[in-house]
Scaffold this motif. Structure first.
Motif, PDB file in Angstrom:
ATOM      1  N   ALA A   1     -18.559  66.168  -1.996  1.00 45.54           N
ATOM      2  CA  ALA A   1     -18.667  66.830  -3.286  1.00 45.54           C
ATOM      3  C   ALA A   1     -20.038  67.459  -3.441  1.00 45.54           C
ATOM      4  CB  ALA A   1     -18.426  65.825  -4.415  1.00 45.54           C
ATOM      5  N   ARG A   2     -20.123  68.460  -4.307  1.00 47.97           N
ATOM      6  CA  ARG A   2     -21.402  69.134  -4.528  1.00 47.97           C
ATOM      7  C   ARG A   2     -22.449  68.110  -4.926  1.00 47.97           C
ATOM      8  NH1 ARG A   2     -21.989  74.701  -7.577  1.00 47.97           N
ATOM      9  NH2 ARG A   2     -22.169  75.387  -5.433  1.00 47.97           N
ATOM     10  N   GLY A   3     -23.533  68.070  -4.152  1.00 44.91           N
ATOM     11  CA  GLY A   3     -24.610  67.146  -4.441  1.00 44.91           C
ATOM     12  C   GLY A   3     -24.405  65.765  -3.872  1.00 44.91           C
ATOM     13  N   GLY A   4     -23.201  65.456  -3.340  1.00 45.10           N
ATOM     14  CA  GLY A   4     -22.959  64.157  -2.737  1.00 45.10           C
ATOM     15  C   GLY A   4     -23.200  63.025  -3.714  1.00 45.10           C
ATOM     16  N   ARG A   5     -23.780  61.951  -3.219  1.00 48.25           N
ATOM     17  CA  ARG A   5     -23.995  60.771  -4.055  1.00 48.25           C
ATOM     18  C   ARG A   5     -25.029  61.014  -5.138  1.00 48.25           C
ATOM     19  NH1 ARG A   5     -23.487  58.737   1.194  1.00 48.25           N
ATOM     20  NH2 ARG A   5     -25.730  58.924   1.497  1.00 48.25           N
ATOM     21  N   ARG A   6     -25.917  62.016  -4.948  1.00 47.88           N
ATOM     22  CA  ARG A   6     -27.004  62.222  -5.892  1.00 47.88           C
ATOM     23  C   ARG A   6     -26.499  62.554  -7.288  1.00 47.88           C
ATOM     24  NH1 ARG A   6     -29.421  65.567  -3.035  1.00 47.88           N
ATOM     25  NH2 ARG A   6     -28.978  67.538  -4.061  1.00 47.88           N
ATOM     26  N   HIS A   7     -25.337  63.224  -7.409  1.00 51.03           N
ATOM     27  CA  HIS A   7     -24.821  63.626  -8.709  1.00 51.03           C
ATOM     28  C   HIS A   7     -23.622  62.786  -9.149  1.00 51.03           C
ATOM     29  CE1 HIS A   7     -27.620  66.764  -8.279  1.00 51.03           C
ATOM     30  NE2 HIS A   7     -26.883  67.593  -7.582  1.00 51.03           N
ATOM     31  N   ALA A   8     -23.364  61.691  -8.449  1.00 52.63           N
ATOM     32  CA  ALA A   8     -22.197  60.877  -8.789  1.00 52.63           C
ATOM     33  C   ALA A   8     -22.401  60.194 -10.139  1.00 52.63           C
ATOM     34  CB  ALA A   8     -21.955  59.832  -7.701  1.00 52.63           C
ATOM     35  N   GLY A   9     -21.336  60.114 -10.924  1.00 55.12           N
ATOM     36  CA  GLY A   9     -21.356  59.370 -12.174  1.00 55.12           C
ATOM     37  C   GLY A   9     -22.091  60.036 -13.318  1.00 55.12           C
ATOM     38  N   LEU A  10     -22.365  61.327 -13.226  1.00 53.53           N
ATOM     39  CA  LEU A  10     -23.086  62.013 -14.296  1.00 53.53           C
ATOM     40  C   LEU A  10     -22.156  62.351 -15.452  1.00 53.53           C
ATOM     41  CD1 LEU A  10     -25.326  64.514 -12.307  1.00 53.53           C
ATOM     42  CD2 LEU A  10     -26.010  62.357 -13.357  1.00 53.53           C
ATOM     43  N   ARG A  11     -22.744  62.470 -16.640  1.00 53.68           N
ATOM     44  CA  ARG A  11     -21.979  62.880 -17.809  1.00 53.68           C
ATOM     45  C   ARG A  11     -21.595  64.352 -17.691  1.00 53.68           C
ATOM     46  NH1 ARG A  11     -25.763  61.316 -22.772  1.00 53.68           N
ATOM     47  NH2 ARG A  11     -26.822  63.078 -21.775  1.00 53.68           N
ATOM     48  N   ALA A  12     -20.635  64.752 -18.525  1.00 51.89           N
ATOM     49  CA  ALA A  12     -20.131  66.127 -18.461  1.00 51.89           C
ATOM     50  C   ALA A  12     -21.229  67.139 -18.743  1.00 51.89           C
ATOM     51  CB  ALA A  12     -18.975  66.306 -19.442  1.00 51.89           C
ATOM     52  N   ASP A  13     -22.113  66.850 -19.714  1.00 55.85           N
ATOM     53  CA  ASP A  13     -23.167  67.812 -20.036  1.00 55.85           C
ATOM     54  C   ASP A  13     -24.160  67.950 -18.885  1.00 55.85           C
ATOM     55  OD1 ASP A  13     -24.072  65.229 -20.418  1.00 55.85           O
ATOM     56  OD2 ASP A  13     -25.411  65.756 -22.071  1.00 55.85           O
ATOM     57  N   ALA A  14     -24.410  66.851 -18.175  1.00 56.24           N
ATOM     58  CA  ALA A  14     -25.308  66.913 -17.020  1.00 56.24           C
ATOM     59  C   ALA A  14     -24.681  67.731 -15.895  1.00 56.24           C
ATOM     60  CB  ALA A  14     -25.635  65.508 -16.532  1.00 56.24           C
ATOM     61  N   ARG A  15     -23.379  67.556 -15.692  1.00 53.98           N
ATOM     62  CA  ARG A  15     -22.703  68.347 -14.658  1.00 53.98           C
ATOM     63  C   ARG A  15     -22.720  69.832 -15.002  1.00 53.98           C
ATOM     64  NH1 ARG A  15     -19.037  63.951 -14.789  1.00 53.98           N
ATOM     65  NH2 ARG A  15     -17.549  65.162 -16.030  1.00 53.98           N
ATOM     66  N   ARG A  16     -22.582  70.144 -16.303  1.00 49.22           N
ATOM     67  CA  ARG A  16     -22.650  71.552 -16.712  1.00 49.22           C
ATOM     68  C   ARG A  16     -24.037  72.125 -16.456  1.00 49.22           C
ATOM     69  NH1 ARG A  16     -19.273  69.687 -20.970  1.00 49.22           N
ATOM     70  NH2 ARG A  16     -21.079  69.378 -22.337  1.00 49.22           N
ATOM     71  N   SER A  17     -25.067  71.330 -16.703  1.00 51.12           N
ATOM     72  CA  SER A  17     -26.433  71.787 -16.431  1.00 51.12           C
ATOM     73  C   SER A  17     -26.620  72.074 -14.949  1.00 51.12           C
ATOM     74  CB  SER A  17     -27.448  70.730 -16.889  1.00 51.12           C
ATOM     75  OG  SER A  17     -27.450  70.601 -18.294  1.00 51.12           O
ATOM     76  N   ILE A  18     -26.079  71.212 -14.107  1.00 55.87           N
ATOM     77  CA  ILE A  18     -26.196  71.407 -12.661  1.00 55.87           C
ATOM     78  C   ILE A  18     -25.505  72.694 -12.243  1.00 55.87           C
ATOM     79  CG2 ILE A  18     -25.428  70.504 -10.426  1.00 55.87           C
ATOM     80  CD1 ILE A  18     -25.922  67.688 -11.583  1.00 55.87           C
ATOM     81  N   GLU A  19     -24.316  72.939 -12.789  1.00 54.64           N
ATOM     82  CA  GLU A  19     -23.598  74.165 -12.446  1.00 54.64           C
ATOM     83  C   GLU A  19     -24.386  75.398 -12.875  1.00 54.64           C
ATOM     84  OE1 GLU A  19     -20.932  74.598 -10.639  1.00 54.64           O
ATOM     85  OE2 GLU A  19     -20.833  72.444 -10.280  1.00 54.64           O
TER      86      GLU A  19
END
Length: 232
Positions: free
Chosen positions: A20-38
């Protein structure tokens, strides 16, 4: 673990399957954090496409509309951001093989995927060069290359086996060999026309690819790249 072994053990690779994008580093993030990453990744891709990999994280944060602290929380360095972009592009492209296989004949799906693979190689060159140039200080470029290679070979193998099953391609070539050959097309384009790195010459790409295909097609088969197939 993901293990890729060709029928002739040409290469054997064992790498972590954090696809997955970012692998384990981005696992378990909240939806708003994932949107920021995108938003960060989208901004970085846009800036790098127009200006090259020398852009700073501060410029990326400004383009993405996020605070620098937010960006650094997810990507401690430019290399971590480049790694994320490279893995995201590679994983998405590997999945592209499934889409093509669902909409085109086995041979047409393989040919179209190889055409797009050459373009991806040229497009990703700046990311890979930056990762390799960084050495092992912040990310592991060799592990990234092994991971990317395993994803690409697995995708190619699925398309290749289907084309061979329909007797369109000779059974003597395996996915690892095909990827090595076709990767050389991207390098040949760069050497022949350095200015084509951002927008590679489609005619040059198709000509070199046709030379490879003519060597692995069964004598009864023919393929034309004059009007490339597109999934419906």
């Amino acid at each position: 673990m993901t293990v890729v072994t060709t029928s002739e053990n040409f290469w054997e690779i064992s790498v972590p399957d954090n696809t997955a994008r970012g692998g384990r580093r981005h696992a378990g993030l909240r939806a708003d954090a994932r949107r920021s990453i995108e938003r960060i990744v989208t901004a970085a891709e846009s800036l790098i496409s127009s200006r090259g990999p020398e852009v700073t994280l501060e410029e990326v944060a400004r383009e993405a509309g996020v605070a620098p602290a937010t960006l650094y929380r997810h990507f401690p360095s430019r290399m971590h951001l480049f790694e994320d972009m490279y893995r995201g592009k590679t994983a998405a492209f590997a999945e592209r093989a499934t889409d093509l296989a669902s909409n085109l004949s086995p041979l047409d799906a393989l040919v179209q995927w190889l055409r797009e693979f050459i373009d991806l190689c040229i497009e990703s060159d700046s990311f890979l060069s930056s990762l390799l140039g960084q050495g092992l200080r912040e990310t592991d470029p060799e592990e990234n290359l092994r991971w990317g290679y395993s994803k690409i070979v697995m995708a190619a193998e699925g398309l290749l086996v289907e084309a061979q099953r329909t007797k369109a391609l000779r059974p003597s070539i395996n996915a690892s060999e095909l990827i090595v050959l076709v990767s050389g097309v991207a390098r040949a384009i760069e050497l022949a026309s350095p200015s084509s790195r951002i927008a590679p010459s489609g005619a040059m790409r198709d000509r070199f690819l046709m030379i490879i295909l003519e060597g692995i097609l069964e004598p009864s088969e023919a393929v034309s790249l004059a009007h490339p197939p597109h999934p419906s």
